[in-house]
Design a protein around this motif. Structure first.
Motif, PDB file in Angstrom:
ATOM      1  N   ALA A 151       0.769  -1.294   0.029  1.00 39.10           N
ATOM      2  CA  ALA A 151       0.066   0.030   0.071  1.00 39.10           C
ATOM      3  C   ALA A 151       0.928   1.304  -0.069  1.00 39.10           C
ATOM      4  O   ALA A 151       0.560   2.288  -0.785  1.00 39.10           O
ATOM      5  CB  ALA A 151      -0.879  -0.066   1.147  1.00 39.10           C
ATOM      6  N   LYS A 152       1.803   1.209   0.748  1.00 34.54           N
ATOM      7  CA  LYS A 152       2.576   2.152   0.981  1.00 34.54           C
ATOM      8  C   LYS A 152       3.536   2.869  -0.300  1.00 34.54           C
ATOM      9  O   LYS A 152       3.532   3.764  -0.891  1.00 34.54           O
ATOM     10  CB  LYS A 152       3.765   2.223   2.045  1.00 34.54           C
ATOM     11  N   LYS A 153       3.984   1.626  -1.105  1.00 33.84           N
ATOM     12  CA  LYS A 153       4.663   1.975  -2.397  1.00 33.84           C
ATOM     13  C   LYS A 153       3.744   2.570  -3.524  1.00 33.84           C
ATOM     14  O   LYS A 153       3.857   3.423  -4.189  1.00 33.84           O
ATOM     15  CB  LYS A 153       5.249   0.614  -2.881  1.00 33.84           C
ATOM     16  N   LEU A 154       2.346   1.961  -3.563  1.00 34.32           N
ATOM     17  CA  LEU A 154       1.614   2.314  -4.440  1.00 34.32           C
ATOM     18  C   LEU A 154       0.945   3.827  -3.923  1.00 34.32           C
ATOM     19  O   LEU A 154       0.878   4.530  -4.814  1.00 34.32           O
ATOM     20  CB  LEU A 154       0.162   1.194  -4.113  1.00 34.32           C
ATOM     21  N   LEU A 155       0.851   4.026  -2.824  1.00 35.71           N
ATOM     22  CA  LEU A 155       0.751   5.517  -2.494  1.00 35.71           C
ATOM     23  C   LEU A 155       1.964   6.479  -2.957  1.00 35.71           C
ATOM     24  O   LEU A 155       1.436   7.626  -3.418  1.00 35.71           O
ATOM     25  CB  LEU A 155       0.394   5.630  -0.922  1.00 35.71           C
ATOM     26  N   TYR A 156       2.936   6.070  -2.953  1.00 39.28           N
ATOM     27  CA  TYR A 156       4.139   6.867  -3.382  1.00 39.28           C
ATOM     28  C   TYR A 156       3.924   6.889  -4.757  1.00 39.28           C
ATOM     29  O   TYR A 156       4.288   8.027  -5.466  1.00 39.28           O
ATOM     30  CB  TYR A 156       5.492   6.023  -2.947  1.00 39.28           C
ATOM     31  N   ILE A 157       3.740   5.915  -5.500  1.00 41.13           N
ATOM     32  CA  ILE A 157       3.473   6.216  -6.820  1.00 41.13           C
ATOM     33  C   ILE A 157       2.287   7.204  -7.296  1.00 41.13           C
ATOM     34  O   ILE A 157       2.610   8.076  -8.175  1.00 41.13           O
ATOM     35  CB  ILE A 157       3.146   4.875  -7.514  1.00 41.13           C
ATOM     36  N   SER A 158       1.358   6.957  -6.740  1.00 41.76           N
ATOM     37  CA  SER A 158       0.057   7.888  -6.921  1.00 41.76           C
ATOM     38  C   SER A 158       0.488   9.317  -6.677  1.00 41.76           C
ATOM     39  O   SER A 158       0.158  10.238  -7.518  1.00 41.76           O
ATOM     40  CB  SER A 158      -1.123   7.606  -6.408  1.00 41.76           C
ATOM     41  N   LEU A 159       1.099   9.744  -5.730  1.00 42.19           N
ATOM     42  CA  LEU A 159       1.508  10.826  -5.256  1.00 42.19           C
ATOM     43  C   LEU A 159       2.647  11.611  -6.319  1.00 42.19           C
ATOM     44  O   LEU A 159       2.474  12.767  -6.493  1.00 42.19           O
ATOM     45  CB  LEU A 159       1.852  10.831  -3.687  1.00 42.19           C
ATOM     46  N   SER A 160       3.391  10.663  -6.670  1.00 39.54           N
ATOM     47  CA  SER A 160       4.602  11.103  -7.602  1.00 39.54           C
ATOM     48  C   SER A 160       3.660  11.651  -9.018  1.00 39.54           C
ATOM     49  O   SER A 160       4.062  12.243  -9.541  1.00 39.54           O
ATOM     50  CB  SER A 160       5.404  10.085  -8.124  1.00 39.54           C
ATOM     51  N   VAL A 161       2.761  10.461  -9.336  1.00 41.25           N
ATOM     52  CA  VAL A 161       2.107  11.022 -10.498  1.00 41.25           C
ATOM     53  C   VAL A 161       1.174  12.423 -10.412  1.00 41.25           C
ATOM     54  O   VAL A 161       1.347  13.377 -11.174  1.00 41.25           O
ATOM     55  CB  VAL A 161       0.859  10.036 -10.811  1.00 41.25           C
ATOM     56  N   TYR A 162       0.786  12.744  -9.254  1.00 43.91           N
ATOM     57  CA  TYR A 162       0.348  14.108  -8.879  1.00 43.91           C
ATOM     58  C   TYR A 162       1.037  15.239  -9.087  1.00 43.91           C
ATOM     59  O   TYR A 162       1.106  16.335  -9.679  1.00 43.91           O
ATOM     60  CB  TYR A 162      -0.274  14.202  -7.426  1.00 43.91           C
ATOM     61  N   MET A 196      -4.984  11.479 -16.529  1.00 34.12           N
ATOM     62  CA  MET A 196      -4.057  11.085 -15.527  1.00 34.12           C
ATOM     63  C   MET A 196      -4.563  11.211 -13.979  1.00 34.12           C
ATOM     64  O   MET A 196      -4.310  10.485 -13.140  1.00 34.12           O
ATOM     65  CB  MET A 196      -2.869  12.023 -15.617  1.00 34.12           C
ATOM     66  N   VAL A 197      -5.462  12.381 -13.608  1.00 36.10           N
ATOM     67  CA  VAL A 197      -5.922  12.359 -12.493  1.00 36.10           C
ATOM     68  C   VAL A 197      -7.182  11.356 -12.092  1.00 36.10           C
ATOM     69  O   VAL A 197      -6.985  10.733 -10.972  1.00 36.10           O
ATOM     70  CB  VAL A 197      -6.953  13.683 -12.350  1.00 36.10           C
ATOM     71  N   GLY A 198      -7.707  10.908 -12.899  1.00 33.85           N
ATOM     72  CA  GLY A 198      -8.737   9.843 -13.027  1.00 33.85           C
ATOM     73  C   GLY A 198      -7.918   8.547 -12.550  1.00 33.85           C
ATOM     74  O   GLY A 198      -8.454   7.799 -11.905  1.00 33.85           O
ATOM     75  N   LEU A 199      -6.870   8.262 -13.076  1.00 31.57           N
ATOM     76  CA  LEU A 199      -6.040   7.204 -13.061  1.00 31.57           C
ATOM     77  C   LEU A 199      -5.415   6.978 -11.381  1.00 31.57           C
ATOM     78  O   LEU A 199      -5.362   5.886 -10.668  1.00 31.57           O
ATOM     79  CB  LEU A 199      -4.771   7.155 -13.696  1.00 31.57           C
ATOM     80  N   VAL A 200      -5.362   7.989 -10.780  1.00 33.11           N
ATOM     81  CA  VAL A 200      -4.618   7.911  -9.298  1.00 33.11           C
ATOM     82  C   VAL A 200      -5.685   8.567  -8.406  1.00 33.11           C
ATOM     83  O   VAL A 200      -5.323   8.412  -7.079  1.00 33.11           O
ATOM     84  CB  VAL A 200      -3.451   9.026  -9.262  1.00 33.11           C
ATOM     85  N   GLN A 201      -6.650   9.638  -8.769  1.00 27.01           N
ATOM     86  CA  GLN A 201      -7.515  10.195  -7.436  1.00 27.01           C
ATOM     87  C   GLN A 201      -8.135   9.291  -6.643  1.00 27.01           C
ATOM     88  O   GLN A 201      -7.884   9.284  -5.284  1.00 27.01           O
ATOM     89  CB  GLN A 201      -8.503  11.195  -8.306  1.00 27.01           C
ATOM     90  N   GLY A 202      -9.069   8.442  -7.161  1.00 26.74           N
ATOM     91  CA  GLY A 202      -9.698   7.442  -6.344  1.00 26.74           C
ATOM     92  C   GLY A 202      -8.883   6.548  -5.319  1.00 26.74           C
ATOM     93  O   GLY A 202      -8.999   6.197  -4.309  1.00 26.74           O
TER      94      GLY A 202
END
Length: 422
Positions: A298-309, A331-337
């Motif tokens: 979960a933490k690694k996936l959160l890193y990825i999503s925040l990096s995309v932001y 791109m926002v749709g990919l990571v927002q939810g």
């Protein structure tokens, strides 16, 4: 077993009020505010004023939240309050049809009132979940509420897009008159679909009668106790601080994206269509986040999503046309939810189970206060530099600080601390 009629009626309220978020906060009103209500102020000034409107709304809601939450917990008047705030929010939407050129102050006031109606109403709506659903069904019913909200808000927004784009076909004299009618549809939609929850949901009486004054006093006492108790969970505290930063960045992107796009010259129809794209992409992407959280961590996936932001905000600085906005919306749709869902699940792992409601309530209230910062920083930077592009770029700080603080959170240790808290 749950009362199916009561559950359906409860779900319909999410369908009802989600139209306010999609049309009045995320899509149509920000553009109308920029092009019509703020006409003559200058593009950058209207964007700053819109950001300030969001900050003021967040501040008022943050102050009201513990008070309203206490009343919801200790009194048997939740349905009445849902009804009151639904009417309040709907009236704000209906009156928005009166907003004309240069009426930025009226627009700001009505958006603030509407936001209070939405957020305050949700406080009591959320609390009614325990009255309509059996314990073993609450996760399912809660998820269905979000789903119905996406469907309801998306459906009305689709109708609104058609009204604005094909205004002549609908018999309007101009796109502007069509937009004002769109605001009316939100108010009517909200009122109409709020009727089932008022008619069919019955709440349980509190075991011990408590006056409103006593309930409010107890609420602030609980908040103070929770604040003192958090120091016994250092990993949870570190994660919460990181969450305040990156979650504020996410929320600011949501409330400022359309206003920013409008300020740099992207037309309303493109901005609204982009929001629909975000919703369409967001549904399957969120499901994928849930599937891969266990595999990747979960933490690694959160890193990825925040990096995309961070990438999204950086590209937003260079955005020039509608095609760019569509790409960023995707791109926002990919990571927002997904990022919000993962962030919530991590927090749940760090919270002692016996105090989950208490700590989640504290997170909700503290997050409402922290959410003032994002729009405020945007307005401050954009106002002082006379550039909304630099304003949007300033949001990088929220994601970078959040990521840096997140690196110092030891999830395994935090889970052990939570277990010890049992």
């Amino acid at each position: 077993m749950s009362n199916k009629k009561a559950v359906r009626s409860w779900l319909m309220y999410d369908w009802a009020n989600s139209a306010f978020v999609t049309t009045m906060i995320a899509a149509v009103m920000p553009v109308y505010y920029d092009k019509v209500a703020g006409k003559g102020l200058g593009d950058n000034v209207t964007t700053v004023y819109w950001a300030n409107t969001q900050s003021i709304s967040a501040l008022i809601v943050a102050i009201l939240s513990p008070i309203l939450g206490a009343i919801a917990d200790f009194t048997a008047s939740k349905v009445k309050f849902v009804s009151f705030f639904a009417i309040l929010g709907s009236i704000a939407c209906l009156l928005s049809a009166l907003i004309g050129e240069g009426d930025w102050l009226l627009a700001s006031v009505l958006v603030i009132i509407g936001t209070i109606g939405f957020a305050a109403g949700n406080t009591f709506y959320d609390a009614l979940l325990v009255d309509v659903a059996a314990p073993q069904e609450r996760d399912k019913v809660s998820a269905q509420g979000y789903a119905w909200g996406y469907l309801g808000g998306g459906l009305l927004l689709g109708i609104n897009v058609a009204m604005i784009q094909a205004w002549e076909t609908f018999g309007f004299s101009s796109s502007e008159s069509a937009t004002r009618t769109v605001f009316v549809t939100v108010g009517v939609w909200w009122l109409l679909f709020a009727i089932p929850i008022v008619r069919n949901v019955k709440e349980r009486k509190p075991e011990v009668g408590t006056s409103a004054g006593q309930a409010i006093k107890q609420a602030f006492t609980r908040l103070a106790q929770t604040f003192r108790r958090i120091k016994h969970y250092p990993e949870l505290l570190k994660y919460m601080i990181a969450y305040w930063f990156f979650n504020d960045g996410i929320n600011t992107v949501i409330v400022m994206a359309t206003a920013y796009g409008s300020s740099i010259g992207i037309e309303m129809t493109h901005l609204i269509t982009a929001l629909l794209i975000t919703q369409l992409v967001g549904f399957p992407s969120t499901l994928l986040f849930g599937r891969y959280a266990a595999k990747l961590g979960a933490k690694k996936l959160l890193y990825i999503s925040l990096s995309v932001y961070i990438l999204i905000v950086t590209l937003g600085f260079f955005m020039e046309n509608a095609t760019h906005f569509y790409i960023l919306a995707t791109m926002v749709g990919l990571v927002q939810g997904g990022s919000q869902a993962i962030a919530r699940s991590i927090y749940a792992d760090l919270v002692p189970p016996v105090r989950s409601a208490e700590f989640f309530g504290f997170l909700t209230i503290s997050s409402k206060f922290s959410s003032i910062a994002g729009p405020f920083v945007f307005a401050l930077v954009a106002g002082n530099t006379d550039s909304s592009r630099i304003g949007i770029l300033s949001l990088i700080a929220f994601f970078v600080i959040g990521i840096v603080l997140l690196r110092y959170v030891n999830l395994n240790k935090g889970k052990q601390e939570a277990a010890a808290g049992e």
